[in-house]
Design a protein around this motif. Sequence first.
Motif, mmCIF file in Angstrom:
data_model
loop_
_atom_site.group_PDB
_atom_site.id
_atom_site.type_symbol
_atom_site.label_atom_id
_atom_site.label_comp_id
_atom_site.label_asym_id
_atom_site.label_seq_id
_atom_site.Cartn_x
_atom_site.Cartn_y
_atom_site.Cartn_z
ATOM 1 N N LEU A 96 -30.784 20.986 4.798
ATOM 2 C CA LEU A 96 -29.831 20.325 5.677
ATOM 3 C C LEU A 96 -30.069 20.822 7.092
ATOM 4 O O LEU A 96 -30.562 21.931 7.307
ATOM 5 N N MET A 97 -29.677 20.006 8.071
ATOM 6 C CA MET A 97 -29.742 20.439 9.458
ATOM 7 C C MET A 97 -28.885 19.539 10.326
ATOM 8 O O MET A 97 -28.463 18.458 9.896
ATOM 9 N N SER A 98 -28.604 19.980 11.525
ATOM 10 C CA SER A 98 -27.773 19.205 12.433
ATOM 11 C C SER A 98 -28.446 17.886 12.787
ATOM 12 O O SER A 98 -29.638 17.838 13.101
ATOM 13 N N GLY A 99 -27.650 16.820 12.750
ATOM 14 C CA GLY A 99 -28.173 15.509 13.120
ATOM 15 C C GLY A 99 -27.334 14.835 14.188
ATOM 16 O O GLY A 99 -27.264 13.609 14.242
ATOM 17 N N SER A 100 -26.665 15.613 15.038
ATOM 18 C CA SER A 100 -25.782 15.032 16.047
ATOM 19 C C SER A 100 -26.519 14.586 17.296
ATOM 20 O O SER A 100 -25.979 13.837 18.097
ATOM 21 N N SER A 101 -27.745 15.050 17.506
ATOM 22 C CA SER A 101 -28.539 14.646 18.668
ATOM 23 C C SER A 101 -29.749 13.842 18.201
ATOM 24 O O SER A 101 -30.129 13.883 17.021
ATOM 25 N N VAL A 121 -26.826 16.364 9.152
ATOM 26 C CA VAL A 121 -25.375 16.552 9.094
ATOM 27 C C VAL A 121 -24.778 16.349 10.484
ATOM 28 O O VAL A 121 -25.212 16.970 11.457
ATOM 29 N N GLU A 122 -23.782 15.480 10.558
ATOM 30 C CA GLU A 122 -23.113 15.176 11.819
ATOM 31 C C GLU A 122 -21.684 15.721 11.806
ATOM 32 O O GLU A 122 -21.083 15.897 10.750
ATOM 33 N N ARG A 137 -26.619 4.630 6.285
ATOM 34 C CA ARG A 137 -27.454 5.750 6.682
ATOM 35 C C ARG A 137 -28.149 6.310 5.439
ATOM 36 O O ARG A 137 -27.666 6.161 4.324
ATOM 37 N N GLU A 138 -29.263 6.977 5.662
ATOM 38 C CA GLU A 138 -29.997 7.608 4.564
ATOM 39 C C GLU A 138 -30.059 9.114 4.790
ATOM 40 O O GLU A 138 -30.258 9.576 5.907
ATOM 41 N N ARG A 139 -29.875 9.876 3.707
ATOM 42 C CA ARG A 139 -29.896 11.335 3.759
ATOM 43 C C ARG A 139 -29.025 11.832 4.913
ATOM 44 O O ARG A 139 -29.473 12.527 5.817
ATOM 45 N N ALA A 140 -27.743 11.443 4.845
ATOM 46 C CA ALA A 140 -26.813 11.750 5.930
ATOM 47 C C ALA A 140 -25.604 12.489 5.399
ATOM 48 O O ALA A 140 -25.139 12.252 4.281
ATOM 49 N N GLY A 141 -25.103 13.421 6.206
ATOM 50 C CA GLY A 141 -23.930 14.195 5.824
ATOM 51 C C GLY A 141 -22.994 14.380 6.995
ATOM 52 O O GLY A 141 -23.354 14.131 8.149
ATOM 53 N N ILE A 142 -21.769 14.813 6.683
ATOM 54 C CA ILE A 142 -20.793 15.103 7.731
ATOM 55 C C ILE A 142 -20.068 16.403 7.421
ATOM 56 O O ILE A 142 -20.029 16.864 6.282
ATOM 57 N N PHE A 155 -22.887 8.081 3.952
ATOM 58 C CA PHE A 155 -22.808 9.545 3.957
ATOM 59 C C PHE A 155 -22.627 10.036 2.524
ATOM 60 O O PHE A 155 -21.690 9.632 1.828
ATOM 61 N N THR A 156 -23.522 10.915 2.082
ATOM 62 C CA THR A 156 -23.489 11.396 0.691
ATOM 63 C C THR A 156 -23.380 12.913 0.582
ATOM 64 O O THR A 156 -23.288 13.441 -0.520
ATOM 65 N N THR A 157 -23.397 13.614 1.707
ATOM 66 C CA THR A 157 -23.220 15.064 1.712
ATOM 67 C C THR A 157 -22.036 15.392 2.620
ATOM 68 O O THR A 157 -21.973 14.912 3.755
ATOM 69 N N PHE A 158 -21.112 16.207 2.108
ATOM 70 C CA PHE A 158 -19.921 16.576 2.854
ATOM 71 C C PHE A 158 -19.786 18.099 2.846
ATOM 72 O O PHE A 158 -19.885 18.725 1.794
ATOM 73 N N ILE A 159 -19.595 18.678 4.035
ATOM 74 C CA ILE A 159 -19.346 20.118 4.149
ATOM 75 C C ILE A 159 -17.905 20.291 4.610
ATOM 76 O O ILE A 159 -17.524 19.809 5.685
ATOM 77 N N LEU A 160 -17.101 20.950 3.797
ATOM 78 C CA LEU A 160 -15.694 21.166 4.097
ATOM 79 C C LEU A 160 -15.501 22.448 4.899
ATOM 80 O O LEU A 160 -16.257 23.410 4.749
ATOM 81 N N ASP A 161 -14.472 22.458 5.730
ATOM 82 C CA ASP A 161 -14.161 23.639 6.524
ATOM 83 C C ASP A 161 -13.717 24.786 5.603
ATOM 84 O O ASP A 161 -13.444 24.598 4.418
ATOM 85 N N ILE A 162 -13.628 25.982 6.163
ATOM 86 C CA ILE A 162 -13.247 27.168 5.395
ATOM 87 C C ILE A 162 -11.878 26.947 4.759
ATOM 88 O O ILE A 162 -10.902 26.641 5.455
ATOM 89 N N PRO A 163 -11.751 27.099 3.436
ATOM 90 C CA PRO A 163 -10.446 26.905 2.798
ATOM 91 C C PRO A 163 -9.519 28.087 3.060
ATOM 92 O O PRO A 163 -9.943 29.237 3.057
ATOM 93 N N ALA A 164 -8.240 27.777 3.286
ATOM 94 C CA ALA A 164 -7.253 28.840 3.472
ATOM 95 C C ALA A 164 -6.736 29.351 2.138
ATOM 96 O O ALA A 164 -6.329 30.509 2.025
ATOM 97 N N GLN A 165 -6.755 28.486 1.122
ATOM 98 C CA GLN A 165 -6.247 28.853 -0.194
ATOM 99 C C GLN A 165 -6.931 27.999 -1.259
ATOM 100 O O GLN A 165 -7.587 27.005 -0.949
ATOM 101 N N ARG A 166 -6.768 28.399 -2.520
ATOM 102 C CA ARG A 166 -7.398 27.679 -3.626
ATOM 103 C C ARG A 166 -6.969 26.206 -3.633
ATOM 104 O O ARG A 166 -7.769 25.312 -3.917
ATOM 105 N N ARG A 167 -5.722 25.945 -3.309
ATOM 106 C CA ARG A 167 -5.204 24.589 -3.335
ATOM 107 C C ARG A 167 -6.006 23.641 -2.439
ATOM 108 O O ARG A 167 -6.127 22.437 -2.722
#
Length: 336
Positions: free
Chosen positions: A171-176, A191-192, A206-211, A305-317
Motif C-alpha cells: 500500500l502507499m499514498s495515492g493522494s497526489s 490509499v487516499e 477505481r482499481e487497487r484503491a483504498g481510503i 474502493f476495496t481497502t479501508f484503513i480505520l483510525d486508531i480505535p478508542a475502545q473495543r466497541r
Amino acid sequence: MSLSAVDVFSTAPQSADIEPGAYADRCAEVARWSEEAGCTGILIYTDNRLIDPWLVAQIVIQNTERLCPLVATQPVYMHPYSAAKMIASLGYLYHRRIFLNMVAGGFRNDLLALGDPTPHDERYDRLREYTTIVQELLASEGPVSFSGRHYRVRNLRLQPPLPRELLPGLLMSGSSEAGQATARALGAVAVEYPKPPGEYEGLGNRERAGIRIGLVVDDAEEDAWKAAWERFPPDRKGQIAHKLAMKVSDSHWHRQLSDLGRAASEGRSPYWLWPFENYKTFCPYLVGSYERVAEEVARYIRSGFTTFILDIPAQRRDLQAAGRVFRLALDKAARD
C-alpha cells in the motif's frame, strides 16, 4: 475484516500518546480487538517521534494468531536490504505475512532534521526504486542487481528466503499525481484521504484503491454525534497546531483535506473533518447511525474502493461497530 470484497485494517496506537511502561500492553490489546473484529491487519505508523514500527510489528504478531502488521516503511530510515531482511526474518520466525505501507514523505521537518531535502515528487521516484529492490529481493531465488538514481545493489542475495505465500501486500499514498503514478508502477494499493463519497460518483470504478477514514456510529443519529463530540471536543491548541502544520507541509493530502474543511456545508453531513481541523487525527470521519454511515461506505465501495484503513480505535466497541457497518455496506453495495 476481510469480507470477501474488501480488506479492512485498523491502526495501532502511537507510542507518543502513551506512557512507556504501558505501550506494549495497549498495543497488544488493540491488536487483539482488531483480530477479534476480523480485520485483515493493523497499520503501524512511523515518524521521528515514534518507536520503531518493526518492533511494534513483533508485538502484534506475538499477541495474535492471524493479524497482519501493515508497517509504514520510510526509505530515509532504512536501506531496502534491511527492510527486506526484516520481512524475511519475521516470516522465518512466525510464518506471518507482512503488509507494507510505503511512505514517501511524512512530516517535512522530520526529513529536514535528517538532512533530507528531497523535493516531493522526487521522493516518489526514490520510493519506486526502493520498493522495487525490496520486492525483487523477496521474490527472487537468485542474486539481485539494480542500478538507479537513488539506489544501487549488485549480486545481492537475501537469506533466509521468504516463502512465496508470505510475499508482502503493498500500500502507499495515492493522494497526489506522483503517488498515484508510483502506485500503478509498483502494483500497490493507492490509499487516499477521501473526499465525500458523492464526489466519486460518475467517475468510473477505481482499481487497487483504498481510503483512510474514522467511524463513530450508534443506533440513533443523535447518539452518534454526541459520542463524536465527546471524543473530539474543540481544542484551540490543536487548531493552532493544525495551522502551523499547514505552513510547513508539502503534503498534497494535508492541503486537500484542509480545503475540503473550508468548503464544508453548514448542514450535518456524515462526512466530518472536525478532528482533523483540531489536529487530533489525519483522516475524515463518518458519523451517524449504522444505516446512514453504511450507506456512505457503500458509496465508496461502489466507486471501486476495496481497502479501508480505520483510525486508531478508542475502545473495543469501535471495531465491533465497524464490522457491523461494513457488513451492512457490502449488502447495500451488492444490491445496487
